[in-house]
Write an enzyme that holds these catalytic residues in place. Structure first.
Site, PDB file in Angstrom:
ATOM      1  N   ARG A 245       0.933  -1.212  -0.193  1.00  0.00           N
ATOM      2  CA  ARG A 245      -0.018   0.088   0.009  1.00  0.00           C
ATOM      3  C   ARG A 245       1.134   1.384  -0.055  1.00  0.00           C
ATOM      4  NH1 ARG A 245      -3.107  -2.384  -1.736  1.00  0.00           N
ATOM      5  NH2 ARG A 245      -5.223  -2.933  -1.124  1.00  0.00           N
ATOM      6  N   GLU A 274      -3.348   7.480  -5.465  1.00  0.00           N
ATOM      7  CA  GLU A 274      -3.422   6.954  -6.669  1.00  0.00           C
ATOM      8  C   GLU A 274      -4.551   7.552  -7.679  1.00  0.00           C
ATOM      9  OE1 GLU A 274      -3.557   2.667  -5.939  1.00  0.00           O
ATOM     10  OE2 GLU A 274      -1.585   2.798  -5.164  1.00  0.00           O
ATOM     11  N   HIS A 293      -0.376   0.562 -10.140  1.00  0.00           N
ATOM     12  CA  HIS A 293      -1.081  -0.305  -9.312  1.00  0.00           C
ATOM     13  C   HIS A 293      -1.653  -1.523 -10.125  1.00  0.00           C
ATOM     14  CE1 HIS A 293      -3.320  -1.021  -5.219  1.00  0.00           C
ATOM     15  NE2 HIS A 293      -2.945  -2.128  -5.881  1.00  0.00           N
ATOM     16  N   ILE A 294      -0.693  -2.197 -10.630  1.00  0.00           N
ATOM     17  CA  ILE A 294      -0.974  -3.404 -11.613  1.00  0.00           C
ATOM     18  C   ILE A 294      -0.842  -4.840 -11.104  1.00  0.00           C
ATOM     19  CG2 ILE A 294      -1.162  -2.217 -13.864  1.00  0.00           C
ATOM     20  CD1 ILE A 294       1.633  -3.036 -14.364  1.00  0.00           C
TER      21      ILE A 294
END
Length: 328
Positions: A245, A274, A293-294
């Site tokens: 995170r 994000e 964030h993949i």
């Protein structure tokens, strides 16, 4: 099976993969209304959409707090999140109202671990820089130290949080010839023996590791854990990778550590906020690789996540077992 007149209302905050939609539309249990977009639902639409809902299927980007629960009203029985993380849910409020929660752990472990290893290698071996040099004409004759990075063979890797994902990352890194695997966390883990993991205090991990991988969950204890003091204890040849995170890292302190040569490089799949604004200082650095964030982004993983969240929702609506219920 309920009669058509008695279908329970569920609200989906986003379009989800077909695997999940199919389960909800053929179950004969609920009537689906959704925010029919790939973009997040605006707050006002969320508050409108949940009114009278028996079930809510949401994403990490949806803040589910007292205001949303009040807007939903007393019918709400279940919240199913299409994620393994749940720091977007006000669990105290949800518990108070006796609402059940479903989430999607386990199914994204392998995809996230693979992506983390890819990010670590890309950062350590300077792959994005290399691609850029080929495109912009920077590639000339062979030079002994040009684009040199750091290898895993013979290295010490530190994993912060050796849970499901941390363990899956460790398993994948060991065949690269890692010499020592250190890990820190609340308690020593029996399964660490499989990767010869050494349970050490965080300070030891930070100062002795050549690669540090953060895969802990976000809690009040881990919020801002990777800060100035943390980076100052790292080797200046060390590579830092975070796929947990964004809020675990103090990004101003990370920027400082990367620009001052305190640490060699960083790879992030998660940031705060994000998406990260395109003018963010971290994006100006060659030694910082940022991904959008993949971690779980493989077609099969997202399909399985959608199916699991749909089945969690149905279980909650019918008062039966949920395949993956959060106990809190």
């Amino acid at each position: 099976m309920q009669t058509a007149g008695k279908l329970m209302k569920v609200f989906l905050t986003r379009r989800i993969p077909q695997e999940g939609m199919k389960i909800l539309s053929t179950g004969g249990v609920c009537e689906v209304s959704l925010w029919d977009s790939d973009e997040p639902v605006p707050r006002a639409e969320l508050l409108k959409g949940v009114q009278g809902a028996h079930g809510l299927l949401c994403l990490l980007s949806d803040k589910i707090d007292a205001e949303v629960l009040d807007a939903a009203g007393p019918n709400l029985k279940v919240i199913s999140t299409l994620s393994v993380g749940y720091d977007h849910l006000a669990l105290d409020e949800i518990k108070k109202r006796g609402i059940r929660v479903g989430y999607t752990p386990d199914v994204l472990t392998d995809a996230t671990a693979e992506l983390t290893v890819a990010l670590l290698l890309a950062t350590a071996r300077r792959l994005p820089e290399g691609v850029e040099e080929v495109k912009n004409g920077g590639w000339s004759s062979w030079k002994p130290l040009w684009l040199c990075g750091y290898g895993l063979s013979g290295s010490t890797v530190g994993v912060i949080g050796l849970g499901r994902i941390g363990m899956a990352i460790a398993r994948r890194l060991m065949p690269f010839g890692v010499k020592r695997l250190l890990y820190s966390g609340r308690t020593a883990k029996a399964h660490a023996a499989e990767v010869n993991g050494e349970f050490v205090p965080l300070d030891t991990l930070v100062s002795e590791s050549d690669f540090i991988v953060v895969s802990c969950s976000l809690t009040p204890e881990t919020q801002g854990l990777c800060d100035k003091a943390f980076f100052s204890k790292m080797k200046n040849t060390a590579v830092f990778v975070n796929s947990s995170r964004g809020a675990v890292v103090n990004q101003e302190d990370l920027y400082e550590a990367l620009t001052s040569g305190q640490i060699a490089a960083a790879g992030l799949d998660v940031t705060t906020p994000e998406p990260l604004p395109t003018n963010h200082p971290l994006l100006t650095l060659k030694n910082c690789v940022v991904l959008p964030h993949i971690g779980s982004a493989t077609y099969s993983t997202r399909g399985i996540m959608a199916a699991l969240s749909a089945n969690n929702l149905l279980g909650g609506l019918q008062g039966t077992d949920m395949p993956s219920e959060l106990t809190f």
